[in-house]
Write a protein that holds these residues in place. Structure first.
Motif, PDB file in Angstrom:
ATOM      1  N   ILE A   1       0.846  -1.200   0.000  1.00 56.60           N
ATOM      2  CA  ILE A   1       0.000   0.000   0.000  1.00 56.60           C
ATOM      3  C   ILE A   1       0.879   1.248   0.000  1.00 56.60           C
ATOM      4  O   ILE A   1       0.665   2.174  -0.798  1.00 56.60           O
ATOM      5  N   PHE A   2       1.872   1.270   0.879  1.00 56.48           N
ATOM      6  CA  PHE A   2       2.758   2.436   0.932  1.00 56.48           C
ATOM      7  C   PHE A   2       3.517   2.613  -0.390  1.00 56.48           C
ATOM      8  O   PHE A   2       3.714   3.732  -0.863  1.00 56.48           O
ATOM      9  N   PHE A   3       3.953   1.499  -0.972  1.00 57.43           N
ATOM     10  CA  PHE A   3       4.677   1.583  -2.232  1.00 57.43           C
ATOM     11  C   PHE A   3       3.813   2.198  -3.330  1.00 57.43           C
ATOM     12  O   PHE A   3       4.275   3.063  -4.097  1.00 57.43           O
ATOM     13  N   GLU A   4       2.559   1.775  -3.439  1.00 56.30           N
ATOM     14  CA  GLU A   4       1.681   2.289  -4.488  1.00 56.30           C
ATOM     15  C   GLU A   4       1.436   3.789  -4.327  1.00 56.30           C
ATOM     16  O   GLU A   4       1.421   4.530  -5.314  1.00 56.30           O
TER      17      GLU A   4
ATOM     18  N   ALA B   1      -5.336   8.249 -13.036  1.00 55.47           N
ATOM     19  CA  ALA B   1      -4.341   7.387 -12.401  1.00 55.47           C
ATOM     20  C   ALA B   1      -4.637   7.212 -10.917  1.00 55.47           C
ATOM     21  O   ALA B   1      -4.478   6.109 -10.367  1.00 55.47           O
ATOM     22  N   ARG B   2      -5.063   8.289 -10.268  1.00 57.47           N
ATOM     23  CA  ARG B   2      -5.419   8.167  -8.851  1.00 57.47           C
ATOM     24  C   ARG B   2      -6.623   7.267  -8.651  1.00 57.47           C
ATOM     25  O   ARG B   2      -6.710   6.519  -7.669  1.00 57.47           O
ATOM     26  N   ALA B   3      -7.590   7.353  -9.556  1.00 61.03           N
ATOM     27  CA  ALA B   3      -8.772   6.502  -9.455  1.00 61.03           C
ATOM     28  C   ALA B   3      -8.388   5.030  -9.555  1.00 61.03           C
ATOM     29  O   ALA B   3      -8.882   4.180  -8.808  1.00 61.03           O
ATOM     30  N   ILE B   4      -7.477   4.724 -10.501  1.00 54.95           N
ATOM     31  CA  ILE B   4      -7.019   3.336 -10.644  1.00 54.95           C
ATOM     32  C   ILE B   4      -6.274   2.901  -9.393  1.00 54.95           C
ATOM     33  O   ILE B   4      -6.422   1.772  -8.903  1.00 54.95           O
TER      34      ILE B   4
ATOM     35  N   GLU C   1      -6.965  -0.263  -6.719  1.00 56.59           N
ATOM     36  CA  GLU C   1      -5.957  -1.237  -6.328  1.00 56.59           C
ATOM     37  C   GLU C   1      -5.774  -1.270  -4.809  1.00 56.59           C
ATOM     38  O   GLU C   1      -5.618  -2.330  -4.205  1.00 56.59           O
ATOM     39  N   LEU C   2      -5.765  -0.081  -4.194  1.00 56.04           N
ATOM     40  CA  LEU C   2      -5.612  -0.029  -2.745  1.00 56.04           C
ATOM     41  C   LEU C   2      -6.769  -0.708  -2.039  1.00 56.04           C
ATOM     42  O   LEU C   2      -6.589  -1.386  -1.018  1.00 56.04           O
ATOM     43  N   LYS C   3      -7.970  -0.510  -2.571  1.00 56.98           N
ATOM     44  CA  LYS C   3      -9.137  -1.143  -1.965  1.00 56.98           C
ATOM     45  C   LYS C   3      -9.009  -2.662  -2.001  1.00 56.98           C
ATOM     46  O   LYS C   3      -9.319  -3.363  -1.021  1.00 56.98           O
TER      47      LYS C   3
ATOM     48  N   LEU D   1      -6.224  -4.341  -2.072  1.00 58.08           N
ATOM     49  CA  LEU D   1      -5.184  -4.738  -1.137  1.00 58.08           C
ATOM     50  C   LEU D   1      -5.693  -4.752   0.299  1.00 58.08           C
ATOM     51  O   LEU D   1      -5.372  -5.654   1.082  1.00 58.08           O
ATOM     52  N   ILE D   2      -6.486  -3.716   0.644  1.00 58.09           N
ATOM     53  CA  ILE D   2      -7.018  -3.628   2.012  1.00 58.09           C
ATOM     54  C   ILE D   2      -7.985  -4.767   2.284  1.00 58.09           C
ATOM     55  O   ILE D   2      -7.947  -5.414   3.348  1.00 58.09           O
ATOM     56  N   GLU D   3      -8.866  -5.049   1.329  1.00 57.32           N
ATOM     57  CA  GLU D   3      -9.844  -6.114   1.527  1.00 57.32           C
ATOM     58  C   GLU D   3      -9.188  -7.484   1.599  1.00 57.32           C
ATOM     59  O   GLU D   3      -9.701  -8.407   2.247  1.00 57.32           O
ATOM     60  N   ALA D   4      -8.028  -7.620   0.922  1.00 57.50           N
ATOM     61  CA  ALA D   4      -7.343  -8.905   0.937  1.00 57.50           C
ATOM     62  C   ALA D   4      -6.517  -9.117   2.201  1.00 57.50           C
ATOM     63  O   ALA D   4      -6.091 -10.245   2.488  1.00 57.50           O
ATOM     64  N   ASN D   5      -6.299  -8.077   2.954  1.00 56.62           N
ATOM     65  CA  ASN D   5      -5.495  -8.183   4.176  1.00 56.62           C
ATOM     66  C   ASN D   5      -6.313  -8.872   5.268  1.00 56.62           C
ATOM     67  O   ASN D   5      -7.376  -8.401   5.661  1.00 56.62           O
ATOM     68  N   PRO D   6      -5.831  -9.981   5.811  1.00 51.26           N
ATOM     69  CA  PRO D   6      -6.600 -10.702   6.852  1.00 51.26           C
ATOM     70  C   PRO D   6      -6.771  -9.909   8.134  1.00 51.26           C
ATOM     71  O   PRO D   6      -7.692 -10.174   8.909  1.00 51.26           O
ATOM     72  N   LEU D   7      -5.891  -8.916   8.353  1.00 52.93           N
ATOM     73  CA  LEU D   7      -6.023  -8.109   9.571  1.00 52.93           C
ATOM     74  C   LEU D   7      -7.292  -7.256   9.545  1.00 52.93           C
ATOM     75  O   LEU D   7      -7.785  -6.828  10.595  1.00 52.93           O
ATOM     76  N   PHE D   8      -7.806  -6.956   8.352  1.00 55.67           N
ATOM     77  CA  PHE D   8      -8.987  -6.098   8.237  1.00 55.67           C
ATOM     78  C   PHE D   8     -10.279  -6.895   8.056  1.00 55.67           C
ATOM     79  O   PHE D   8     -11.341  -6.311   7.872  1.00 55.67           O
ATOM     80  N   ARG D   9     -10.155  -8.201   8.066  1.00 61.48           N
ATOM     81  CA  ARG D   9     -11.340  -9.034   7.798  1.00 61.48           C
ATOM     82  C   ARG D   9     -12.421  -8.777   8.850  1.00 61.48           C
ATOM     83  O   ARG D   9     -12.140  -8.706  10.037  1.00 61.48           O
ATOM     84  N   ASP D  10     -13.656  -8.600   8.397  1.00 58.04           N
ATOM     85  CA  ASP D  10     -14.837  -8.368   9.248  1.00 58.04           C
ATOM     86  C   ASP D  10     -14.776  -7.024   9.992  1.00 58.04           C
ATOM     87  O   ASP D  10     -15.533  -6.786  10.930  1.00 58.04           O
ATOM     88  N   LYS D  11     -13.868  -6.148   9.584  1.00 60.22           N
ATOM     89  CA  LYS D  11     -13.767  -4.845  10.241  1.00 60.22           C
ATOM     90  C   LYS D  11     -14.043  -3.688   9.288  1.00 60.22           C
ATOM     91  O   LYS D  11     -13.951  -2.533   9.682  1.00 60.22           O
ATOM     92  N   LEU D  12     -14.347  -3.989   8.046  1.00 59.55           N
ATOM     93  CA  LEU D  12     -14.544  -2.936   7.058  1.00 59.55           C
ATOM     94  C   LEU D  12     -16.013  -2.591   6.849  1.00 59.55           C
ATOM     95  O   LEU D  12     -16.322  -1.630   6.162  1.00 59.55           O
TER      96      LEU D  12
END
Length: 1001
Positions: free
Chosen positions: A3-6, A70-73, A77-79, A81-92
């Motif tokens: 996320i930080f890299f993007e 480009a920002r929209a794309i 992508e960030l969304k 990445l966030i949804e795929a992160n298990p730390l955020f599961r069931d918290k979004l």
């Protein structure tokens, strides 16, 4: 890390795209180099982009567009990445919160913070939640704390308080909180007190979320939909200060006090107007009807052949009949002329009176509206003809945007138009509907004026007077012909509609969310025609359906009752209530109208049965009919104030033994031509047998009544004695007095709360017998503000408790008046000739008005003109603007030649219920003044041999003036021209043992 890299890569590319290589190098070194340890090849490739003139030459970046895309794309992508992160599961998933949750939390925090305050005051100024506040010492006497304050009670519990804004335009609000537009157009509220605005909390700068995401209201007729705030209604506190209702401590059961609400509701279905009292033969089918707002037996009718008629229901007399006719065909548009040539048939779509009854409008099925002026009796004059719309004009209404009387029309051309009612100039055109506009419903919330409109495609829109387009876009149940209406107090919004398939709906709207709150049941499956409905007394709904009239209690979705008015009704009859709900006009199959009445309506019709409304123009001079309430009030004033009461009792005389309140009406002062050839006959009442009277005994040590008024509800009398004690007599409902109103037929009871306490003014260091007593009653009879030479006292009328005392003399208060739209603002006239505008909520004098040279003797507000009129012992009248409290005009009374007033003679003022004219009372004269120009319109001067005038007042409908004199006589005048009609001599109502004192009111 990805996320930080993007995010940092996007910053790097944007710098390169701007050819800012120094910025790009800085980002590369500081932000991207940290990722080289994970993927050195990728970092080298990113670094090589610095050598390219356009980084899009890189194959992988060839499809890079502009920064925005480009920002929209990147966000997509960030969304992922966030949804795929298990730390955020069931918290979004954001939890479902009720709309009022934030408001509830703020209220709880503010109340807890104030409860912990070391010196709690009932009107704190809390500006933040982040630090604990501390109440400063109040100005003057310390008011009770919330722990024992009879107004606020302790910390609110469930079921304690109604929401803010629940009482429409008369609910006081913090000065900087924007007034909501029906709750659907409010700005975000600013918290300045221990309560927050009851409007919807919006997410945008000016439009709440409910507007940004409009929802189609549910139409399931079997569900009674609650509002989004219903679970938290009772948990919101009201602003500190005086609320619009009496709020008792939560641990005290409220004592019922009939008539102290905002309106007098029916006690049972038997009080619905259901008895057929009159049958009027119109001759053609009525399409629309409307009762006069003042003369409540006067019915305006428009028919299917273009005729209009004016009926006096009491005498069954058709006063006016007009066939359709274009007044000036040459001024009409060519489409209208062509349409009339092709088909001359015209129908009336709507008739309606202006708020004061001086004008009425007629909307026709062809292009035009006609506005008539009404001058009493059968005198109707052409006022305006407007070629308003292309096609039919489907509805017409009156409104007062920016204090200008306007006519609002809508039509088949899909537009709504606003016209100046004085000259017909078009003010606004509202476009946005995609189908013919079927109805309009103008309204206001505090200082915001707006219009709801409905179209035949079922769309509901709302408009401000600003040409900025519609604020809402909703769909009405039925999605066809729908009309909207507010309850009489303006706090509840209803609509009634019929679909193309004949399915009918009456619903109540939740204004804070723009959704249906409840859907009323009871219609037949397929209505034959478009159903019409009406509301009355803030309590009942009525609709014409299935050859009958159906009634609902506003708070119950199930039908209350229905009846067919002895038969002969069409499938969907047209209906209309009069203003006080005592009469109901219903169209019939045989081109007639039935007038239904309850017991009050029957009395009203009988009273006027033999009275023609042009009686004042006839040469026969019939015996005048006396308004019973005002006769009682005037006689009471004469007995109690000019004579004094040696035997500790008050005498009340009433004509015909009945006294009723006719409601909040707004008649107008009419100019009547003078005809000296007419012989006017004065009725003298000398004997007790000519009137009905009763005396109000009391068992307290009271020798003289100083002030005396009826309550606004018309069921009680409040008096202030010379020893600073208040007395309250109440009429109770009984077999002999079914409506519980004031009457000379049944004696009222001297009322006290169970605690036995008395409302007694502060008299420290003063002699109340020598002081100038004064008091004022709030509009809903909940509070009384009073003074007897000492501090001003604020009393709770339900508990008699002293809520606060303030402003110790000198100077002493000599007159008090509540602001009509905010009980927390009080105008206080002083014996040093100043007027102080005092805010109870913040315990502060906001303005001091200087313009008189002697003590203030009268104050009166006009909520229509937003002015305060003052009068003083200097015989001067002043008009003050209530927005900035600047003096607009001043004028001295025209004292009649040869009449010398006493040095400190009082001058009193009282507004006519049109809120434009006011009555001036002086010992030498009665006069009617017009406010804006301060011109004297009418004047009456007693003969030289007559006793001085001590007091005078308008009747409750402003049609008559009652005056008392120093010799205890009472005179009755026609308000329109101050013509003396009747004199009640003291011998008719006072016993011989009453002593007369030379002391004026």
């Amino acid at each position: 890390m990805k996320i930080f890299f993007e995010i940092r890569k996007q910053k790097y590319l944007e710098a390169l795209d701007k050819h800012d290589r120094s910025k790009a190098v800085e980002i590369l070194v500081k932000d991207l180099k940290v990722f080289a340890t994970f993927n050195e090849e990728l970092f080298k490739e990113i670094t090589q982009l610095l050598t390219l003139e356009n980084f899009r030459e890189n194959e992988q970046l060839s499809k890079y567009g502009d920064t925005k895309s480009a920002r929209a794309i990147m966000l997509v992508e960030l969304k992922k990445l966030i949804e795929a992160n298990p730390l955020f599961r069931d918290k979004l998933q954001f939890p479902n919160l009720k709309n009022s949750r934030l408001r509830t939390l703020i209220n709880q925090s503010l109340n807890w913070q104030h409860q912990l305050c070391k010196n709690p005051r009932p009107n704190p100024d809390i500006k933040t939640l982040f630090v604990d506040h501390s109440c400063g010492q109040p100005n003057g006497a310390r008011a009770p704390s919330p722990a024992n304050n009879p107004l606020l009670g302790s910390l609110p519990k469930a079921g304690g308080f109604p929401p803010l804004g629940a009482h429409g335009p008369f609910q006081p609000t913090p000065a900087q909180v924007p007034a909501p537009l029906a709750g659907w157009m409010s700005n975000p509220s600013t918290v300045t007190h221990p309560a927050v605005s009851g409007g919807a909390i919006g997410l945008g700068a000016s439009i709440p979320a409910a507007l940004k995401h409009p929802r189609t209201p549910p139409t399931n007729p079997s569900v009674d939909y609650p509002s989004g705030d219903s679970d938290h209604v009772s948990k919101r506190t009201r602003p500190m200060g005086i609320s619009d209702e009496v709020n008792l401590p939560v641990n005290v059961m409220p004592v019922p006090f009939q008539g102290h609400g905002h309106s007098q509701a029916f006690s049972a279905p038997d009080d619905l107007p259901r008895a057929v009292a009159r049958m009027l033969n119109q001759g053609s089918s009525p399409m629309s009807m409307d009762f006069h707002p003042v003369q409540q037996t006067l019915l305006l009718v428009g028919t299917n052949v273009g005729d209009i008629a004016l009926w006096e229901a009491g005498s069954r007399e058709r006063l006016v009949s007009r066939n359709f006719k274009v007044w000036d065909l040459t001024a009409c548009s060519m489409p209208l002329q062509a349409a009339l040539v092709k088909d001359p048939a015209v129908s009336v779509n709507r008739v309606i009176w202006s708020p004061d009854g001086s004008l009425f409008g007629v909307a026709y099925s062809r292009h035009i509206v006609q506005i008539y002026s009404y001058h009493g009796g059968d005198e109707v004059r052409q006022h305006l003809e407007i070629d308003a719309h292309v096609g039919g004009v489907n509805d017409i209404a009156f409104s007062h945007p920016n204090k200008l009387l306007c006519v609002i029309t809508c039509g088949d051309d899909k537009t709504i138009k606003v016209w100046d009612a004085s000259n017909g100039t078009k003010q606004y055109t509202f476009e946005g509907h995609e189908a013919s506009v079927y109805s309009v419903c103008p309204h206001y919330k505090e200082n915001i004026q707006f219009i709801f409109s409905t179209a035949i495609d079922g769309k509901i829109k709302a408009w401000l007077y600003d040409n900025m387009g519609s604020r809402v876009d909703y769909e009405a149940p039925g999605r066809w012909c729908t009309t909207m209406a507010y309850s009489a107090d303006g706090t509840r919004l209803f609509s009634c509609g019929t679909s193309k398939d004949g399915e009918s709906f009456i619903v109540e709207w939740n204004e804070s969310e723009g959704a249906v709150k409840r859907t009323y049941q009871g219609f037949r499956k397929r209505s034959l025609g478009v159903v019409q409905f009406d509301t009355t007394k803030n309590k009942y709904l009525a609709a014409g359906d299935d050859f009958s009239i159906k009634f609902w209690d506003m708070d119950n979705i199930q039908p209350l009752t229905s009846f067919d008015a002895d038969g002969g009704l069409p499938a969907s009859p047209r209906i209309r209530f009069n203003k006080d709900g005592s009469l109901l006009a219903v169209s019939t199959n045989d081109n007639g109208i039935k007038i239904l009445a309850n017991s009050d309506g029957m009395r009203l019709l009988r009273t006027l049965e033999n009275l023609s409304y042009d009686a004042l123009r006839t040469a026969e001079a019939p015996k005048p009919t006396i308004n019973p309430i005002s006769a009682a009030a005037a006689a009471a004033a004469a007995a109690a104030t000019s004579a004094g009461l040696a035997d500790r009792s008050v005498a009340i005389a009433g004509m015909n033994g009945d006294a009723r309140s006719l409601g909040d009406v707004k008649p107008r002062i009419t100019e009547e031509p003078s005809d000296k050839s007419k012989i006017w006959k004065l009725t003298e009442i000398n004997e007790p047998s000519q009137c009905r009277s009763l005396r109000l005994p009391e068992n307290l040590r009271v020798t003289k009544i100083s002030r005396l008024i009826f309550t606004n509800s018309g069921n009680a009398i409040l008096a202030l004695a010379s020893n600073a004690i208040h007395l309250l007599w109440k009429w109770q409902r009984s077999d002999r007095n079914s409506n519980g109103k004031a009457t000379a037929s049944v004696a009222p009871q001297l009322w006290q709360p169970s605690s036995g306490i008395l409302m007694t003014n502060d008299v420290a260091d003063t002699n109340p017998e020598e002081a100038v007593p004064c008091f004022a009653l709030s509009k809903n009879d909940s509070y009384v503000m009073s003074a007897s030479g000492g501090k001003i006292s604020l009393f709770n009328m339900m508990t008699f408790k002293t809520m606060a005392t303030f402003m110790p003399p000198p100077p002493a208060a000599t007159f008090l008046a509540f602001h009509p739209q905010d009980n927390n603002i009080i105008a206080i006239g002083m014996d040093d000739s100043t007027i102080q505008i005092y805010n109870v909520r913040v315990d502060e004098v906001k303005s001091k008005l200087k313009g008189h040279s002697k003590r203030i003797t009268g104050l009166a507000f006009s909520h229509v003109l937003s002015v305060l009129v003052s009068s003083g012992a200097d015989s001067q009248l002043c008009v003050w603007n209530t927005d900035g409290w600047e003096k607009q005009k001043a004028r001295f009374l025209q004292v009649p030649a040869g009449r010398t007033p006493t040095a400190l003679s009082d001058t009193r003022v009282q507004f006519h219920q049109d809120q434009i004219h006011f009555l001036v009372v002086h010992e030498t004269q009665l006069a009617i003044y017009e406010t804006t120009k301060l011109d004297c319109m009418k004047q009456w001067v007693p003969r030289d041999s007559s006793a001085p005038i001590t007091h005078a007042t308008f009747s409750c409908d402003s049609q008559l003036v009652y005056a008392s004199f120093l010799d205890a006589s009472v005179c009755v005048f026609t308000a329109a021209n101050l013509r003396l009609r009747c004199r009640i001599n003291p011998s008719a109502y006072l016993p011989t043992n009453i002593r007369y004192f030379a002391r004026s009111f």
